[in-house]
Design a protein around this motif. Structure first.
Motif, short mmCIF file in Angstrom:
data_model
loop_
_atom_site.label_atom_id
_atom_site.label_comp_id
_atom_site.label_asym_id
_atom_site.label_seq_id
_atom_site.Cartn_x
_atom_site.Cartn_y
_atom_site.Cartn_z
N LYS A 1 47.36 42.73 41.54
CA LYS A 1 48.02 42.15 41.51
C LYS A 1 47.25 40.66 42.13
O LYS A 1 47.61 39.53 42.15
CB LYS A 1 49.16 42.20 42.82
N SER A 2 46.41 41.45 42.31
CA SER A 2 45.16 40.15 43.57
C SER A 2 43.61 40.72 42.88
O SER A 2 43.34 42.11 41.96
CB SER A 2 45.47 40.92 44.83
N ASP A 3 42.69 40.38 42.92
CA ASP A 3 41.17 40.46 42.86
C ASP A 3 40.81 41.41 43.50
O ASP A 3 40.38 42.68 42.64
CB ASP A 3 40.26 39.13 43.61
N ILE A 4 41.09 42.05 44.83
CA ILE A 4 40.86 43.28 44.90
C ILE A 4 41.34 44.78 44.70
O ILE A 4 40.94 45.40 44.08
CB ILE A 4 41.36 43.70 46.29
N ASP A 5 42.64 44.45 44.26
CA ASP A 5 43.85 45.14 44.51
C ASP A 5 42.85 45.07 42.13
O ASP A 5 42.56 46.44 41.90
CB ASP A 5 45.05 44.54 43.26
N HIS A 6 42.45 44.57 41.83
CA HIS A 6 41.92 44.69 40.52
C HIS A 6 40.18 45.23 40.60
O HIS A 6 40.12 46.09 39.76
CB HIS A 6 41.59 42.87 39.40
#
Length: 195
Positions: free
Chosen positions: A97-102
């Motif tokens: 859902k976010s850049d960190i998640d990705h």
């Protein structure tokens, strides 16, 4: 494990499950339903300490009563035997859902995947985390599914290949070659000795 003709396909999932968490129960139960649509009867065993009552109600609503069963395995020494009694392991992760998640999903790897391989199980794995999907595809030790498709992008032929002789042996060989502590220690030692 040898599957008898006409016997339900035995799926297994080990680990936490929570709506809104990294591992989504809805995706797991929908995956089991998609496999059932292609292969006939399935049994899903969920080895988890997550809330069995909540998960059971959700599974029953999607799969029907009694298709999924839940068990808390508190003694990790029992896990290899519990896993090996199944045909295929499932590994479900929500889309980032976010850049960190990705970033985490692009590079992460779950311990349960190593346990599945060591037990000789091919893995049905979601696109994320990508490292698991890469290993599964590269070593023909499972299949990557696409939860955005109604059939999860799976086919009867793809699932039948996971049950073919030799797949369990390949999965165990992959575990030995990739995760054995001596192999990993040798890799780190070589890395530290390199320029």
């Amino acid at each position: 494990r040898t599957r008898e003709e006409g016997a339900p396909l035995k799926l297994v999932y080990a680990g936490a499950l929570k709506e809104g968490g990294m591992q989504a129960p809805q995706m797991l139960f929908d995956l089991a339903a998609a496999v059932r649509a292609l292969m006939g009867p399935v049994e899903l065993t969920v080895l988890t300490t997550s809330n069995h009552e909540v998960l059971s109600a959700q599974a029953d609503a999607i799969l029907g009563p009694g298709v999924a069963r839940f068990e808390a395995v508190r003694d990790q020494k029992l896990m290899p035997e519990k896993l090996a009694a199944h045909d295929i392991a499932c590994n479900v992760y929500r889309r980032p859902k976010s850049d960190i998640d990705h970033m985490l999903c692009a590079t992460g790897f779950s311990t349960k995947s190593a346990e599945y391989f060591a037990a000789g199980l091919p893995i049905l794995v979601s696109k994320y985390p990508e490292a698991i999907g890469h290993l599964v595809s590269e070593h023909d030790a499972g299949a990557v599914f696409d939860e955005t498709r109604a059939d999860f992008g799976l086919s009867r032929d793809a699932l039948q290949r996971l049950l073919a002789p030799g797949v369990r042996v390949r999965a165990q060989a992959l575990a030995a070659q990739t995760f054995d502590r001596n192999v990993v220690a040798d890799r780190f030692a070589a890395l530290y000795r390199s320029d």
